[in-house]
Design an enzyme around this catalytic site. Structure first.
Site, PDB file in Angstrom:
ATOM      1  N   ASP A  10      -2.484  -4.642  -2.159  1.00  8.05           N
ATOM      2  CA  ASP A  10      -2.225  -3.193  -2.126  1.00  8.05           C
ATOM      3  C   ASP A  10      -0.821  -2.974  -2.672  1.00  8.05           C
ATOM      4  O   ASP A  10      -0.048  -3.934  -2.821  1.00  8.05           O
ATOM      5  CB  ASP A  10      -2.318  -2.682  -0.674  1.00  8.05           C
ATOM      6  N   GLY A  43       1.156   5.673  -6.329  1.00  8.10           N
ATOM      7  CA  GLY A  43       0.593   7.032  -6.500  1.00  8.10           C
ATOM      8  C   GLY A  43       1.152   7.810  -7.673  1.00  8.10           C
ATOM      9  O   GLY A  43       0.444   8.589  -8.302  1.00  8.10           O
ATOM     10  N   CYS A  73      -6.652  -0.870  -2.284  1.00 12.20           N
ATOM     11  CA  CYS A  73      -5.832   0.267  -2.696  1.00 12.20           C
ATOM     12  C   CYS A  73      -6.687   1.163  -3.587  1.00 12.20           C
ATOM     13  O   CYS A  73      -7.211   0.707  -4.609  1.00 12.20           O
ATOM     14  CB  CYS A  73      -4.629  -0.259  -3.482  1.00 12.20           C
ATOM     15  N   CYS A 186      -6.724   6.988   0.759  1.00  9.28           N
ATOM     16  CA  CYS A 186      -5.617   6.056   0.486  1.00  9.28           C
ATOM     17  C   CYS A 186      -5.542   5.128   1.689  1.00  9.28           C
ATOM     18  O   CYS A 186      -5.627   5.584   2.835  1.00  9.28           O
ATOM     19  CB  CYS A 186      -4.314   6.833   0.326  1.00  9.28           C
ATOM     20  N   HIS A 188      -3.218   3.652   3.054  1.00 10.73           N
ATOM     21  CA  HIS A 188      -2.077   3.823   3.963  1.00 10.73           C
ATOM     22  C   HIS A 188      -2.407   4.829   5.090  1.00 10.73           C
ATOM     23  O   HIS A 188      -1.823   4.754   6.169  1.00 10.73           O
ATOM     24  CB  HIS A 188      -0.849   4.360   3.213  1.00 10.73           C
TER      25      HIS A 188
HETATM   26  N1  DGL Z   1      -2.537   2.470  -0.555  1.00 10.87           N
HETATM   27  C1  DGL Z   1      -2.714   3.036  -1.826  1.00 10.87           C
HETATM   28  C2  DGL Z   1      -4.056   3.719  -1.991  1.00 10.87           C
HETATM   29  O1  DGL Z   1      -5.003   3.369  -1.307  1.00 10.87           O
HETATM   30  C3  DGL Z   1      -1.647   3.742  -2.581  1.00 10.87           C
HETATM   31  C4  DGL Z   1      -0.396   4.213  -1.979  1.00 10.87           C
HETATM   32  C5  DGL Z   1       0.662   4.322  -3.040  1.00 10.87           C
HETATM   33  O2  DGL Z   1       1.223   3.282  -3.368  1.00 10.87           O
HETATM   34  O3  DGL Z   1       0.889   5.427  -3.562  1.00 10.87           O
HETATM   35  O4  DGL Z   1      -4.219   4.570  -2.818  1.00 10.87           O
END
Ligand code: DGL
Length: 271
Positions: A10, A43, A73, A186, A188
């Site tokens: 990720d 992002g 991710c 996402c 996160h």
């Molecule tokens: N965890 C990531 C996702 O699922 C992206 C977060 C990022 O780095 O902007 O999209």
């Protein structure tokens, strides 16, 4: 059967919300987790940058003879899954995409909010998925780019006033437009689920379902490994982690979010 590890990556710690389900359903497997925190967030990055990072990370994990790769991710999946499949045509590869299909099945109002990064929502992959599911179900998807939210999670600010303010700004218009289902697009965002639920509860009395894709991703990985006879028979499996950012931050995230204490090593740009 194969004792080789499964590589998971990720942009940062978000993929731990997927690793959690993989570890629970495949406790015998050796897992290698790569957090590209030195390059997070993805992002706001260009597609080319994300493809370059994803190929570099996959190459790094392949040095450990990974038998499967999980792109934990949404942003990296949208940008780079094609390039990864082209580079590694023989490896089981699992990507993550926003759960529009399960959300459409859950929604009663026909309005579904999609919380994701700017990159995911702007991608061709998301456009096609949205078109396909809304044509089949007549559900209206309300995309909401959550700029800055993954950063708050990276900083460990899961309950702070600043994170709450940001989330309220993103969730309020969706609820006002009648969304009864929210997709966490996402990896996160599952870590701020309690805060999302709290804010939704302040905004409406009607029930709002929240869709996360961690569990289906783990199920898909189990299916692929089983079909190819690649499951590891004896256990327990070990976890090891790498980061292009702070070793301490990744260790803290593992122990705080998953109650795990794997060894963590810092790596350079890998490219
Ligand atoms: N965890 C990531 C996702 O699922 C992206 C977060 C990022 O780095 O902007 O999209």
């Amino acid at each position: 059967m194969s004792d080789k590890p499964i590589g998971i990556f990720d942009s940062g710690i978000g993929g731990l919300s997927v690793l959690k389900y993989i570890h629970a359903s495949l406790p015998n497997e050796q897992l290698l987790y790569f957090a590209d925190s030195g390059y997070a967030p993805y992002g706001g990055r260009t597609e080319d940058e994300i493809v370059e990072r994803s190929l570099a990370i996959a190459g790094f994990l392949m040095q450990y003879e990974a038998k499967a790769l999980v792109v934990a991710c949404n942003t990296a999946t949208a940008a780079a899954i094609k390039a990864l499949r082209t580079r590694y045509p023989d490896i089981p590869l699992v990507g993550v995409e926003p759960g529009l299909k399960p959300a459409a099945a859950l929604s009663k109002t026909g309005n579904v909010g999609v919380l994701a990064t700017k990159g995911t929502l702007a991608s061709e992959k998301f456009r096609l998925l949205r078109e396909q599911i809304s044509t089949a179900t007549h559900v209206q998807f309300l995309p909401q780019a959550c700029i800055g939210l993954a950063d708050q999670v990276e900083k460990g600010e899961l309950q702070s006033a600043e994170t709450a303010l940001l989330l309220r700004r993103y969730v309020e218009p969706l609820i006002a437009e009648g969304a009864d289902t929210l997709v966490l697009g996402c990896t996160h965002y599952p870590f701020v689920l309690p805060l999302i639920e709290e804010i939704v509860g302040q905004l409406t009395t009607r029930p709002v379902a929240i869709v996360d894709t961690g569990e289906p991703i783990a199920r898909q990985l189990v299916r692929l490994l089983t079909a190819r006879g690649l499951l590891r028979q004896q256990g327990p499996g070990k976890i090891a982690a790498f980061t292009t950012g702070s070793e301490t931050a990744l260790k803290t995230a593992f122990s705080r979010l998953l109650h795990l204490t794997p060894p963590v090593a810092t790596v350079g740009a890998t490219g």
